[in-house]
Design a protein around this motif. Structure first.
Motif, PDB file in Angstrom:
ATOM      1  N   SER A  49       0.957  -1.231   0.041  1.00 43.11           N
ATOM      2  CA  SER A  49       0.004  -0.009  -0.161  1.00 43.11           C
ATOM      3  C   SER A  49       1.435   1.394  -0.032  1.00 43.11           C
ATOM      4  CB  SER A  49      -0.693  -0.258   0.892  1.00 43.11           C
ATOM      5  OG  SER A  49      -2.016   1.155   1.253  1.00 43.11           O
ATOM      6  N   ILE A  50       0.994   2.361  -0.933  1.00 44.31           N
ATOM      7  CA  ILE A  50       1.437   3.772  -1.070  1.00 44.31           C
ATOM      8  C   ILE A  50       0.563   4.477  -1.236  1.00 44.31           C
ATOM      9  CG2 ILE A  50       3.231   4.439  -2.940  1.00 44.31           C
ATOM     10  CD1 ILE A  50       3.544   1.638  -3.905  1.00 44.31           C
ATOM     11  N   ASP A  51       0.988   5.420   0.021  1.00 46.93           N
ATOM     12  CA  ASP A  51       0.464   6.735   0.356  1.00 46.93           C
ATOM     13  C   ASP A  51       0.707   8.171  -1.230  1.00 46.93           C
ATOM     14  OD1 ASP A  51       0.280   9.273   0.763  1.00 46.93           O
ATOM     15  OD2 ASP A  51       0.233   8.463   3.205  1.00 46.93           O
ATOM     16  N   GLU A  52      -0.611   7.964  -2.510  1.00 49.79           N
ATOM     17  CA  GLU A  52      -0.048   9.120  -2.464  1.00 49.79           C
ATOM     18  C   GLU A  52       0.560  10.203  -2.568  1.00 49.79           C
ATOM     19  OE1 GLU A  52      -4.632  11.507  -1.835  1.00 49.79           O
ATOM     20  OE2 GLU A  52      -4.013   9.972  -3.028  1.00 49.79           O
ATOM     21  N   ARG A  53       0.490  10.553  -1.482  1.00 53.79           N
ATOM     22  CA  ARG A  53       1.320  11.558  -1.034  1.00 53.79           C
ATOM     23  C   ARG A  53       3.804  10.694  -1.424  1.00 53.79           C
ATOM     24  NH1 ARG A  53      -0.479  13.064   4.418  1.00 53.79           N
ATOM     25  NH2 ARG A  53      -0.499  10.767   4.359  1.00 53.79           N
ATOM     26  N   ALA A  54       3.467   9.798  -1.478  1.00 51.49           N
ATOM     27  CA  ALA A  54       5.147   9.712  -1.316  1.00 51.49           C
ATOM     28  C   ALA A  54       5.308   9.839  -2.979  1.00 51.49           C
ATOM     29  CB  ALA A  54       4.666   7.476  -1.223  1.00 51.49           C
ATOM     30  N   SER A  55       6.356   9.941  -2.753  1.00 48.16           N
ATOM     31  CA  SER A  55       7.621  10.398  -3.539  1.00 48.16           C
ATOM     32  C   SER A  55       7.250   9.648  -4.862  1.00 48.16           C
ATOM     33  CB  SER A  55       8.656  11.341  -3.508  1.00 48.16           C
ATOM     34  OG  SER A  55       9.661   9.719  -2.967  1.00 48.16           O
ATOM     35  N   MET A  56       7.789   7.780  -4.513  1.00 44.96           N
ATOM     36  CA  MET A  56       7.717   6.890  -6.018  1.00 44.96           C
ATOM     37  C   MET A  56       5.431   6.502  -6.213  1.00 44.96           C
ATOM     38  SD  MET A  56      10.453   4.329  -4.559  1.00 44.96           S
ATOM     39  CE  MET A  56       9.487   3.071  -5.024  1.00 44.96           C
ATOM     40  N   TYR A  57       4.652   7.299  -5.651  1.00 38.50           N
ATOM     41  CA  TYR A  57       3.529   6.663  -6.399  1.00 38.50           C
ATOM     42  C   TYR A  57       3.342   6.503  -7.505  1.00 38.50           C
ATOM     43  CZ  TYR A  57      -1.523   7.221  -6.001  1.00 38.50           C
ATOM     44  OH  TYR A  57      -3.085   7.495  -6.304  1.00 38.50           O
ATOM     45  N   GLU A  58       3.539   8.052  -7.933  1.00 37.47           N
ATOM     46  CA  GLU A  58       3.604   7.900 -10.206  1.00 37.47           C
ATOM     47  C   GLU A  58       4.316   7.289 -10.362  1.00 37.47           C
ATOM     48  OE1 GLU A  58       1.032   9.886 -11.133  1.00 37.47           O
ATOM     49  OE2 GLU A  58       0.000  10.509  -9.375  1.00 37.47           O
ATOM     50  N   LYS A  59       5.761   7.145  -9.980  1.00 38.03           N
ATOM     51  CA  LYS A  59       6.277   6.315 -10.184  1.00 38.03           C
ATOM     52  C   LYS A  59       6.418   4.888 -10.804  1.00 38.03           C
ATOM     53  CE  LYS A  59      10.054   9.931  -9.626  1.00 38.03           C
ATOM     54  NZ  LYS A  59      11.053   9.625  -8.886  1.00 38.03           N
ATOM     55  N   MET A  60       5.519   4.071  -8.849  1.00 35.92           N
ATOM     56  CA  MET A  60       5.319   2.870  -9.237  1.00 35.92           C
ATOM     57  C   MET A  60       3.950   2.864 -10.102  1.00 35.92           C
ATOM     58  SD  MET A  60       7.312   1.867  -7.070  1.00 35.92           S
ATOM     59  CE  MET A  60       6.428   0.068  -6.592  1.00 35.92           C
ATOM     60  N   GLN A  61       3.655   3.626 -10.413  1.00 36.72           N
ATOM     61  CA  GLN A  61       2.335   3.457 -11.344  1.00 36.72           C
ATOM     62  C   GLN A  61       2.359   3.609 -12.810  1.00 36.72           C
ATOM     63  OE1 GLN A  61      -1.958   5.489 -10.737  1.00 36.72           O
ATOM     64  NE2 GLN A  61      -1.007   6.773  -8.327  1.00 36.72           N
ATOM     65  N   SER A  62       3.258   3.680 -13.002  1.00 39.84           N
ATOM     66  CA  SER A  62       4.405   3.980 -14.782  1.00 39.84           C
ATOM     67  C   SER A  62       4.752   2.855 -14.854  1.00 39.84           C
ATOM     68  CB  SER A  62       4.831   5.191 -15.144  1.00 39.84           C
ATOM     69  OG  SER A  62       6.345   5.392 -13.786  1.00 39.84           O
ATOM     70  N   HIS A  63       5.514   2.082 -13.976  1.00 40.43           N
ATOM     71  CA  HIS A  63       6.147   0.781 -14.368  1.00 40.43           C
ATOM     72  C   HIS A  63       5.858  -0.467 -13.382  1.00 40.43           C
ATOM     73  CE1 HIS A  63       9.471   4.233 -14.521  1.00 40.43           C
ATOM     74  NE2 HIS A  63       9.881   2.839 -14.482  1.00 40.43           N
ATOM     75  N   ASP A  64       6.388  -1.290 -14.465  1.00 37.36           N
ATOM     76  CA  ASP A  64       5.346  -2.743 -13.737  1.00 37.36           C
ATOM     77  C   ASP A  64       6.594  -4.009 -13.096  1.00 37.36           C
ATOM     78  OD1 ASP A  64       7.256  -3.738 -15.769  1.00 37.36           O
ATOM     79  OD2 ASP A  64       5.752  -4.510 -17.142  1.00 37.36           O
ATOM     80  N   ARG A  65       8.143  -2.922 -12.667  1.00 34.57           N
ATOM     81  CA  ARG A  65       8.609  -3.975 -11.746  1.00 34.57           C
ATOM     82  C   ARG A  65       8.673  -3.113 -10.334  1.00 34.57           C
ATOM     83  NH1 ARG A  65       9.603  -9.037 -13.126  1.00 34.57           N
ATOM     84  NH2 ARG A  65      11.442  -8.916 -12.729  1.00 34.57           N
ATOM     85  N   PHE A  66       8.937  -4.074  -9.435  1.00 32.82           N
ATOM     86  CA  PHE A  66       9.503  -3.974  -8.570  1.00 32.82           C
ATOM     87  C   PHE A  66       9.835  -4.559  -7.541  1.00 32.82           C
ATOM     88  CE2 PHE A  66       5.314  -4.329  -7.671  1.00 32.82           C
ATOM     89  CZ  PHE A  66       4.836  -4.633  -6.446  1.00 32.82           C
ATOM     90  N   GLY A  67      10.562  -4.399  -6.529  1.00 30.95           N
ATOM     91  CA  GLY A  67      11.240  -5.010  -5.370  1.00 30.95           C
ATOM     92  C   GLY A  67      10.758  -5.252  -4.203  1.00 30.95           C
ATOM     93  N   VAL A  68      11.060  -5.921  -3.479  1.00 27.19           N
ATOM     94  CA  VAL A  68      10.221  -5.741  -1.761  1.00 27.19           C
ATOM     95  C   VAL A  68      11.703  -6.451  -0.947  1.00 27.19           C
ATOM     96  CG1 VAL A  68       8.697  -6.043  -0.151  1.00 27.19           C
ATOM     97  CG2 VAL A  68       7.801  -6.237  -2.662  1.00 27.19           C
ATOM     98  N   SER A  69      11.907  -6.059  -0.701  1.00 27.89           N
ATOM     99  CA  SER A  69      13.389  -6.626   0.920  1.00 27.89           C
ATOM    100  C   SER A  69      12.748  -6.443   1.957  1.00 27.89           C
ATOM    101  CB  SER A  69      14.454  -5.621   0.129  1.00 27.89           C
ATOM    102  OG  SER A  69      15.106  -5.079  -0.340  1.00 27.89           O
ATOM    103  N   VAL A  70      12.234  -7.487   2.999  1.00 25.74           N
ATOM    104  CA  VAL A  70      11.752  -7.926   3.441  1.00 25.74           C
ATOM    105  C   VAL A  70      13.861  -7.757   5.191  1.00 25.74           C
ATOM    106  CG1 VAL A  70      10.548  -8.957   5.629  1.00 25.74           C
ATOM    107  CG2 VAL A  70       9.801  -8.819   3.500  1.00 25.74           C
ATOM    108  N   LEU A  71      13.061  -6.317   5.715  1.00 25.77           N
ATOM    109  CA  LEU A  71      14.705  -6.183   6.241  1.00 25.77           C
ATOM    110  C   LEU A  71      14.886  -6.914   7.416  1.00 25.77           C
ATOM    111  CD1 LEU A  71      14.167  -2.068   5.971  1.00 25.77           C
ATOM    112  CD2 LEU A  71      15.404  -3.902   5.036  1.00 25.77           C
ATOM    113  N   SER A  72      15.903  -7.143   7.755  1.00 26.08           N
ATOM    114  CA  SER A  72      16.350  -7.532   8.574  1.00 26.08           C
ATOM    115  C   SER A  72      16.292  -7.069  10.527  1.00 26.08           C
ATOM    116  CB  SER A  72      17.620  -9.030   8.965  1.00 26.08           C
ATOM    117  OG  SER A  72      18.761  -8.209   8.415  1.00 26.08           O
ATOM    118  N   ASP A  73      16.750  -7.567  11.039  1.00 18.87           N
ATOM    119  CA  ASP A  73      16.972  -6.445  12.940  1.00 18.87           C
ATOM    120  C   ASP A  73      18.063  -5.564  12.345  1.00 18.87           C
ATOM    121  OD1 ASP A  73      19.039  -8.388  13.671  1.00 18.87           O
ATOM    122  OD2 ASP A  73      17.873  -8.998  15.594  1.00 18.87           O
ATOM    123  N   ASP A  74      19.556  -6.367  11.908  1.00 17.79           N
ATOM    124  CA  ASP A  74      19.986  -4.879  11.959  1.00 17.79           C
ATOM    125  C   ASP A  74      20.023  -4.268  10.625  1.00 17.79           C
ATOM    126  OD1 ASP A  74      20.471  -7.072   9.881  1.00 17.79           O
ATOM    127  OD2 ASP A  74      23.072  -7.425  10.165  1.00 17.79           O
TER     128      ASP A  74
END
Length: 154
Positions: A49-74
């Motif tokens: 879920s991406i807030d419409e005020r986020a700087s990547m909001y428009e970019k994510m709508q115009s691209h069809d590929r993205f990565g997700v990194s689940v962060l470790s505690d460090d």
């Protein structure tokens, strides 16, 4: 109920922390996202879920590929950098999985192809079909009650 009370209530749900990344105009950009969930095993789908005020909001709508990194505690500094809670004081170690940038040494990295998008209030729900996954051992970075948390062994 007012917005502050609603936000406080939602903060009582502990979540992991992810960084969503993409390559835009030849540069890797990312943002911290804790609104992430698995949706389906067949096909393999996740939602962010991406807030419409986020700087990547428009970019994510115009691209069809993205990565997700689940962060470790460090990896808390990476979350803080991408959430603009601190200035970038170090290089971010990226690697490419199935052509998509993700953060090295995260607990989980996912490469995704956008399967669907839906407007939901002041956010966009982005459904991604997972095209690559990498899993490592370790403890997650958590967020609860508006604070970062760490799992401590008992």
């Amino acid at each position: 109920m007012d917005n502050r009370e609603y936000r406080k209530a939602m903060g009582k749900f502990a979540t992991g922390i992810t960084v969503v990344t993409g390559e835009f105009d030849g540069a890797v950009q990312g943002m911290t996202v804790n609104a992430f969930m698995s949706v389906s095993l067949d096909p393999r789908l996740i939602t962010i879920s991406i807030d419409e005020r986020a700087s990547m909001y428009e970019k994510m709508q115009s691209h069809d590929r993205f990565g997700v990194s689940v962060l470790s505690d460090d990896q808390q500094p990476f979350s803080m950098i991408f959430a603009k809670q601190m200035e970038q004081d170090r290089d971010i170690p990226y690697e490419y999985r199935d052509g998509v940038p993700v953060i090295k040494n995260s607990l989980v990295t996912l490469s995704c192809k956008t399967a669907n998008k839906m407007k939901a209030g002041d956010h966009m729900l982005l459904i991604g079909e997972v095209t690559d996954v990498q899993v490592k051992e370790g403890d997650p970075l958590l967020f609860f009650n508006s604070e970062y948390r760490h799992i401590k062994e008992k």
